[in-house]
Write an enzyme that holds these catalytic residues in place. Structure first.
Site, PDB file in Angstrom:
ATOM      1  N   GLU A 117      -9.301   5.593   5.944  1.00 23.19           N
ATOM      2  CA  GLU A 117      -9.975   4.309   5.830  1.00 23.19           C
ATOM      3  C   GLU A 117      -8.995   3.158   5.674  1.00 23.19           C
ATOM      4  O   GLU A 117      -7.876   3.335   5.200  1.00 23.19           O
ATOM      5  CB  GLU A 117     -10.966   4.332   4.679  1.00 23.19           C
ATOM      6  CG  GLU A 117     -10.400   4.920   3.406  1.00 23.19           C
ATOM      7  CD  GLU A 117     -11.508   5.275   2.428  1.00 23.19           C
ATOM      8  OE1 GLU A 117     -11.943   4.371   1.716  1.00 23.19           O
ATOM      9  OE2 GLU A 117     -11.921   6.443   2.374  1.00 23.19           O
ATOM     10  N   CYS A 141      -5.486  -3.325   4.041  1.00 23.76           N
ATOM     11  CA  CYS A 141      -5.004  -2.213   3.230  1.00 23.76           C
ATOM     12  C   CYS A 141      -5.038  -0.975   4.117  1.00 23.76           C
ATOM     13  O   CYS A 141      -6.108  -0.604   4.626  1.00 23.76           O
ATOM     14  CB  CYS A 141      -5.929  -2.048   2.019  1.00 23.76           C
ATOM     15  SG  CYS A 141      -5.559  -0.596   1.041  1.00 23.76           S
ATOM     16  N   CYS A 159      -4.254  13.076  -0.106  1.00 24.72           N
ATOM     17  CA  CYS A 159      -3.039  12.840  -0.893  1.00 24.72           C
ATOM     18  C   CYS A 159      -2.798  14.051  -1.772  1.00 24.72           C
ATOM     19  O   CYS A 159      -3.743  14.706  -2.207  1.00 24.72           O
ATOM     20  CB  CYS A 159      -3.252  11.609  -1.782  1.00 24.72           C
ATOM     21  SG  CYS A 159      -1.780  11.135  -2.724  1.00 24.72           S
ATOM     22  N   CYS A 169      -3.629  12.233  -8.844  1.00 24.27           N
ATOM     23  CA  CYS A 169      -4.002  11.323  -9.945  1.00 24.27           C
ATOM     24  C   CYS A 169      -5.486  11.533 -10.270  1.00 24.27           C
ATOM     25  O   CYS A 169      -6.330  11.555  -9.376  1.00 24.27           O
ATOM     26  CB  CYS A 169      -3.751   9.867  -9.554  1.00 24.27           C
ATOM     27  SG  CYS A 169      -2.026   9.534  -9.161  1.00 24.27           S
ATOM     28  N   CYS A 191      -8.330   9.016  -9.051  1.00 26.09           N
ATOM     29  CA  CYS A 191      -8.298   8.554  -7.660  1.00 26.09           C
ATOM     30  C   CYS A 191      -9.115   9.453  -6.734  1.00 26.09           C
ATOM     31  O   CYS A 191      -8.939  10.677  -6.724  1.00 26.09           O
ATOM     32  CB  CYS A 191      -6.845   8.504  -7.195  1.00 26.09           C
ATOM     33  SG  CYS A 191      -6.674   7.975  -5.487  1.00 26.09           S
ATOM     34  N   CYS A 219     -10.095   2.867  -2.643  1.00 22.86           N
ATOM     35  CA  CYS A 219      -9.302   4.100  -2.639  1.00 22.86           C
ATOM     36  C   CYS A 219     -10.034   5.407  -2.308  1.00 22.86           C
ATOM     37  O   CYS A 219     -10.419   6.142  -3.215  1.00 22.86           O
ATOM     38  CB  CYS A 219      -8.658   4.292  -3.999  1.00 22.86           C
ATOM     39  SG  CYS A 219      -8.095   2.789  -4.733  1.00 22.86           S
TER      40      CYS A 219
HETATM   41  N1  SAH Z   1      -0.153   6.523  -3.666  1.00 22.30           N
HETATM   42  C1  SAH Z   1       0.114   5.135  -3.839  1.00 22.30           C
HETATM   43  C2  SAH Z   1      -0.768   4.213  -3.021  1.00 22.30           C
HETATM   44  C3  SAH Z   1      -2.228   4.507  -2.910  1.00 22.30           C
HETATM   45  S1  SAH Z   1      -3.305   4.160  -4.244  1.00 22.30           S
HETATM   46  C4  SAH Z   1       0.090   4.769  -5.307  1.00 22.30           C
HETATM   47  O1  SAH Z   1      -0.196   5.643  -6.117  1.00 22.30           O
HETATM   48  O2  SAH Z   1       0.421   3.648  -5.649  1.00 22.30           O
HETATM   49  C5  SAH Z   1      -3.285   2.409  -4.442  1.00 22.30           C
HETATM   50  C6  SAH Z   1      -3.533   1.978  -5.872  1.00 22.30           C
HETATM   51  O3  SAH Z   1      -4.891   2.215  -6.273  1.00 22.30           O
HETATM   52  C7  SAH Z   1      -2.667   2.727  -6.877  1.00 22.30           C
HETATM   53  O4  SAH Z   1      -2.204   1.846  -7.858  1.00 22.30           O
HETATM   54  C8  SAH Z   1      -3.656   3.694  -7.465  1.00 22.30           C
HETATM   55  O5  SAH Z   1      -3.228   4.188  -8.693  1.00 22.30           O
HETATM   56  C9  SAH Z   1      -4.906   2.840  -7.529  1.00 22.30           C
HETATM   57  N2  SAH Z   1      -6.139   3.570  -7.734  1.00 22.30           N
HETATM   58  C10 SAH Z   1      -6.488   4.807  -7.323  1.00 22.30           C
HETATM   59  N3  SAH Z   1      -7.725   5.131  -7.728  1.00 22.30           N
HETATM   60  C11 SAH Z   1      -8.183   4.074  -8.425  1.00 22.30           C
HETATM   61  C12 SAH Z   1      -9.391   3.798  -9.099  1.00 22.30           C
HETATM   62  N4  SAH Z   1     -10.392   4.685  -9.168  1.00 22.30           N
HETATM   63  N5  SAH Z   1      -9.505   2.579  -9.679  1.00 22.30           N
HETATM   64  C13 SAH Z   1      -8.510   1.671  -9.633  1.00 22.30           C
HETATM   65  N6  SAH Z   1      -7.348   1.879  -9.014  1.00 22.30           N
HETATM   66  C14 SAH Z   1      -7.179   3.069  -8.421  1.00 22.30           C
END
Ligand code: SAH
Length: 347
Positions: free
Chosen positions: A93, A106, A113, A117, A120, A334
């Site tokens: 996406e 974006c 991935c 995390c 996420c 995300c």
């Molecule tokens: N892998 C990279 C880029 C992708 S995620 C990274 O970790 O930075 C982009 C951003 O969105 C990251 O800061 C990630 O931690 C955040 N993110 C992921 N899930 C989220 C959520 N549920 N709410 C807010 N931010 C989120």
């Protein structure tokens, strides 16, 4: 051997390939601009390339195209979310956000991935595959074509960990920047990483003018390890050290992203600890109210709490902003859309 994807070659590589085929190198330039300036999707669209050469190109290369599966426009703001099929039903996406300074997109760097995390949505199914440089670029081209509007800023914050696919990402950055192609300034590109410290050094050595954003989401190792498995591999200190090195080497201010999760990392004590860790660094903190993901029990911090957290940082001299939420009615955060779509189709 798999054929090379024409859109994933840098200008130099393309010119060298054309020379290998007995052609003048400027043909490489011509083809590059068809792909990255005129956004051609078929080799036969390249009308000033002879039929004979086009046929020979088709034998040697492929031109992979991503396909738009669905498009969702937010009713609340001008955000548009695109769901693309990159082949074999694999979905990614991209999101178009319209700001007063221009259009930002974006993009995703991987399908899924493997960083895991816990907050996420992209992490839930693991990694499907890396994206090619051409697939990263084409997300931007498709959106520019669809809207007829120029994309001035790119954030690599869609699904995937860009530094886990660094070779393809570096090629993408070279391709998108070329003035024979899309000519996007590196200063208008932000790459977001969960903090792969050794790759941050590798990126710093390239001395690109992109902005590095690091997902910190905690003021110390203990809290960070609760939500980000990568924190077991790279300590908080090693990530900060790498960030400092990046800032010193590139003279670019680093952004730290901090998603505020109620009761996990959002106390005023957490804010004070974060401020003391970041003191003296050329940096900027971007606070993100965490987006709800159905699969976990995290709740976003209250508005008041977020403002107070920001105030503590600001009072301690750390430049802080709170991210404006766009497109929340279209699952714009995300990996959410891709997940929802798969669930609805029973995939
Ligand atoms: N892998 C990279 C880029 C992708 S995620 C990274 O970790 O930075 C982009 C951003 O969105 C990251 O800061 C990630 O931690 C955040 N993110 C992921 N899930 C989220 C959520 N549920 N709410 C807010 N931010 C989120």
């Amino acid at each position: 051997m798999d054929k090379k994807d024409l859109r994933s070659l840098t200008l130099d590589e393309l010119c060298a390939e054309l020379e290998d085929m007995g052609e003048k190198p400027y043909r490489g330039k011509q083809i590059f601009s068809w792909l990255h300036m005129k956004y051609a999707e078929n080799i036969d669209d390249m009308t000033d390339i002879s039929k004979d050469l086009r046929e020979r190109l088709k034998i040697k290369f492929t031109l992979n195209n991503i396909k738009t599966v669905e498009k969702f426009s937010s009713m609340e703001d001008n955000t548009i979310k695109y769901l693309f099929d990159i082949g074999d039903g694999i979905l990614i996406e991209s999101v178009l956000m319209r700001y007063s300074y221009g259009n930002a997109v974006c993009i995703s760097s991987q399908a899924g991935c493997r960083m895991g995390c816990t907050f996420c949505a992209s992490a839930i199914g693991g990694l499907e595959r890396d994206l090619t440089p051409g697939e990263m670029a084409q997300q931007i081209y498709k959106i520019q074509k669809d809207t007829g509007e120029r994309v001035s800023n790119v954030v690599m914050m869609g699904s995937g960990e860009p530094l886990d696919n660094i070779d393809n990402v570096l090629r993408f950055l070279e391709i998108i920047h070329s003035d024979t192609g899309n000519n996007l300034s590196h200063r208008h590109i932000t790459l977001s990483t969960c903090g792969l410290a050794d790759k941050i050094y590798e990126l710093a050595e390239k001395k690109l003018q992109i902005t590095l954003a690091i997902s910190l989401h905690a003021p110390n190792d203990e809290i960070r390890q609760r939500t980000m498995p990568i924190a077991h591999k790279y300590s908080f200190d090693s990530v900060l050290k790498a960030a400092k090195y990046y800032a010193d080497t590139t003279k670019r201010r680093v952004t730290f992203e901090y998603a505020l999760i109620k009761g996990v990392n959002d106390s005023s004590e957490n804010a004070r600890e974060l401020a003391s860790r970041l003191k003296g660094m050329m940096c900027h903190v971007n606070l993100i109210p965490v987006n709800d993901v159905a699969e976990n029990n995290y709740t976003r911090s209250s508005e008041k709490n977020i403002r107070e957290f920001a105030q503590v940082l600001t009072d301690k001299g750390i430049e802080t902003t709170i991210r404006r939420k766009l497109g929340s009615d279209i699952n714009a955060a995300c990996g959410q859309l891709r997940k929802r779509y798969k669930e609805n189709r029973g995939v």
